[in-house]
Write an enzyme that holds these catalytic residues in place. Structure first.
Site, PDB file in Angstrom:
ATOM      1  CE  LYS A  10     103.316  65.090  30.650  1.00 48.37           C
ATOM      2  NZ  LYS A  10     103.992  66.364  30.330  1.00 48.37           N
ATOM      3  CE1 TYR A  39      72.902  75.349  41.971  1.00 45.77           C
ATOM      4  CE2 TYR A  39      74.277  73.694  40.889  1.00 45.77           C
ATOM      5  CZ  TYR A  39      73.668  74.200  42.044  1.00 45.77           C
ATOM      6  OH  TYR A  39      73.833  73.549  43.228  1.00 45.77           O
TER       7      TYR A  39
END
Length: 372
Positions: A43, A261
């Site tokens: 999956k 940042y």
């Protein structure tokens, strides 16, 4: 230049999937759990490694039963592996019954309405189409209750279709001493005994590496096949992914200047900072970066471990390469974030997450290549 050369030249990152290691991991798990059968969980685009190439490699390694989450994944897998047994874990969505029938896929049913929907469809088309029964033994996510499972077993002739599998899912098997694991095993043993002619499956990767009592007829390893850590007390198998990132620039930063940042990281010395072409848009967690208050993950540059510094931004991250000889690092070179001893677990630990999330989040902008 070939298309492959162009893809690599223009990519900010190169993600290499080692299918030989993948096959070796599957074979080792299959040997450990024998005589139980070993399925492959593919999956999430085979945990981010590519559904079709990975599933094909696992088929070559001996996998014959596969688990996916969604019907779309199952249809893609069916086209690649026409003879595989394919279970779809996330239940029976309304109006999808005919798709299952046409593609010879097996739904995992986890509620009484789903069971009734499949029974009605089988009656409508006059076919006995197999399905799996999911029983909840403590995860409280999917599955019928134990009481509902008992009722189904007592009215077995009324189910209206053959059961291909009865299964449950362990919630805490990665923590060896968690009391819920023993309780789930005890409860599932009782449930499986109600369906003596049906294959039973409980073990995920962590369960497969636990005692033989967890194995029943079929185990469903996922993260262990891909080289991630399944249990806190068991070393992972062979790594299957390598991530190399392009160096965009090497910058000189003065002592006391900040990086990235939020000015979260302050240079404590004159520094050389390599800017790498990947960020959180590529699946690198923001928490993998560093600040003045906490250390971050590492990258391998010219054979040396170098710390990430500052916050991870959308497309870029920064690495302190001050201790790398200046002639050994330049724009256009590659730095390694996974590989050369840097593991999924290392990156996950610094990012305050798990191996699963790192692996399945690796972005679509990388140039992907599969080695055999």
């Amino acid at each position: 230049m070939s298309d492959d050369d162009i893809s690599q030249a223009e990519a900010g990152g190169l993600l290499t999937i080692d299918l030989a290691a993948l096959r070796a991991n599957f074979a080792e798990i299959a040997q450990r759990v024998a005589p139980a059968a070993c399925a492959a969980v593919v999956k999430g685009d085979a945990y981010g490694t590519g559904l079709v190439p990975t599933a094909s490699a696992l088929w070559d390694a001996g996998a014959r039963t596969f688990f996916v989450a969604l019907l779309g994944e199952a249809r893609t897998l069916r086209a690649a592996l026409p003879e595989a047994e394919i279970f779809v874990l996330n239940g029976l969505f309304p109006g999808t019954q005919e798709i299952y029938r046409e593609a010879r896929l097996t739904p995992v049913l986890g509620s009484l309405p789903e069971i009734e929907g499949w029974r009605a469809f089988c009656a409508e088309v006059d076919e006995l189409l197999p399905a799996a029964l999911h029983v909840d033994t403590g995860m409280n996510r999917l599955g019928v209750s134990p009481a509902e499972a008992i009722n189904l077993a007592e009215g077995r002739e009324e189910i209206g279709f053959p059961l291909a599998l009865v299964m449950s899912h362990l919630a805490c098997a990665d923590e060896p001493d968690h009391p819920l694991t023993a309780q789930q095993l005890e409860d599932f043993q009782a449930i499986a005994a109600l369906f003596p002619d049906v294959r039973a499956s409980l073990a995920n990767s962590a369960g497969a590496m636990s005692s033989p009592a967890f194995r029943f007829d079929l185990v469903r390893p996922g993260i262990a096949v891909y080289g991630g850590r399944a249990r806190t007390d068991v070393a992972p198998l062979r790594p299957t992914v390598r991530l190399d990132l392009r160096i965009v620039q090497v910058r000189h930063v003065h002592e006391g200047q900040t990086i990235g940042y939020g000015a979260a990281h302050t240079a404590r010395r004159p520094s050389r900072i390599a800017i790498l072409s990947a960020g959180y848009a590529d699946g690198i967690p923001r928490l993998a970066g560093a600040s003045d208050l906490r250390s971050g993950a590492e990258a391998m540059v010219a054979g040396r471990r170098c710390p990430l510094v500052g916050r991870i931004s959308m497309d870029l991250l920064a690495v302190d390469v001050t201790d790398v000889p200046e002639d050994d690092v330049a724009a256009g070179d590659w730095a390694t974030l996974l590989g050369d001893g840097l593991t999924l677990g290392d990156l996950a630990r610094h990012s305050q997450t798990v191996d699963y999330e790192i692996l399945t989040s690796l972005g679509r902008r990388y140039c992907r290549r599969w080695t055999y």
